[in-house]
Write a protein that holds these residues in place. Structure first.
Motif, PDB file in Angstrom:
ATOM      1  N   ASP A 108      41.764 -25.672 -32.480  1.00  0.00           N
ATOM      2  CA  ASP A 108      43.036 -24.949 -32.525  1.00  0.00           C
ATOM      3  C   ASP A 108      42.928 -23.606 -33.246  1.00  0.00           C
ATOM      4  OD1 ASP A 108      42.722 -26.112 -35.018  1.00  0.00           O
ATOM      5  OD2 ASP A 108      44.684 -27.066 -35.078  1.00  0.00           O
ATOM      6  N   GLY A 109      41.680 -23.157 -33.492  1.00  0.00           N
ATOM      7  CA  GLY A 109      41.466 -21.801 -33.966  1.00  0.00           C
ATOM      8  C   GLY A 109      41.384 -21.586 -35.462  1.00  0.00           C
ATOM      9  N   TYR A 110      41.453 -22.642 -36.262  1.00  0.00           N
ATOM     10  CA  TYR A 110      41.337 -22.493 -37.709  1.00  0.00           C
ATOM     11  C   TYR A 110      39.867 -22.446 -38.110  1.00  0.00           C
ATOM     12  CZ  TYR A 110      46.227 -23.411 -38.774  1.00  0.00           C
ATOM     13  OH  TYR A 110      47.584 -23.331 -38.888  1.00  0.00           O
ATOM     14  N   TYR A 111      39.542 -21.597 -39.059  1.00  0.00           N
ATOM     15  CA  TYR A 111      38.221 -21.643 -39.686  1.00  0.00           C
ATOM     16  C   TYR A 111      38.414 -22.433 -40.965  1.00  0.00           C
ATOM     17  CZ  TYR A 111      33.590 -20.498 -41.269  1.00  0.00           C
ATOM     18  OH  TYR A 111      32.282 -20.609 -41.673  1.00  0.00           O
ATOM     19  N   GLU A 112      37.705 -23.547 -41.071  1.00  0.00           N
ATOM     20  CA  GLU A 112      37.967 -24.450 -42.183  1.00  0.00           C
ATOM     21  C   GLU A 112      36.777 -25.335 -42.498  1.00  0.00           C
ATOM     22  OE1 GLU A 112      39.655 -28.460 -40.086  1.00  0.00           O
ATOM     23  OE2 GLU A 112      41.129 -26.910 -40.533  1.00  0.00           O
ATOM     24  N   SER A 113      36.875 -25.966 -43.633  1.00  0.00           N
ATOM     25  CA  SER A 113      36.006 -27.087 -43.980  1.00  0.00           C
ATOM     26  C   SER A 113      36.913 -28.141 -44.611  1.00  0.00           C
ATOM     27  CB  SER A 113      34.908 -26.671 -44.953  1.00  0.00           C
ATOM     28  OG  SER A 113      35.456 -26.307 -46.201  1.00  0.00           O
TER      29      SER A 113
END
Length: 127
Positions: A108-113
């Motif tokens: 869904d386009g989030y850059y995350e950890s």
């Protein structure tokens, strides 16, 4: 309308406060202690958004925290950039916290950890 604060019970109030101060730049108020009930709490403030209240009382249940249980499952912190996500994730991992996923760009386009933080609570780190 907005979320003013979120609260969580913890076993080690001081260690939890230090975790959020160390890794997420939280600022804590003074300890509140109700001597009649034994309840203690801190309110942790961040640059923006709601506060986090961490609380402890003498008799609490400490059920296993599975990552697929119902109810609230994680808190997400925006750290401002992809490089900051990468750096904080690496720092937490080097300090012994489990990285569950990422850093990565999600579907869904989030850059995350996602990490397992203090006392087994999941934390998402995002831009």
């Amino acid at each position: 309308m907005y979320i003013e604060h979120i609260a969580m019970y913890v076993n080690d109030l001081e260690k939890t406060r230090e975790f959020f101060e160390t890794y997420f730049q939280a600022t804590s108020n003074a300890l509140y202690h109700n001597s009649n009930t034994g309840f203690k709490s801190y309110f942790l403030s961040f640059d923006k958004g709601p506060r986090l209240e961490i609380m402890k009382k003498p008799h609490m249940e400490d059920n296993k925290k599975t990552l697929t249980r119902t109810g609230y499952i994680h808190v997400a912190f925006s750290v401002g950039s992809q490089d900051a996500v990468d750096a904080l994730t690496k720092r937490l991992q080097q300090d012994g916290y489990e990285v569950l996923s990422g850093p990565r760009t999600t579907g869904d386009g989030y850059y995350e950890s996602c990490i397992v933080g203090i006392e087994g609570n999941q934390i998402e780190i995002t831009i």
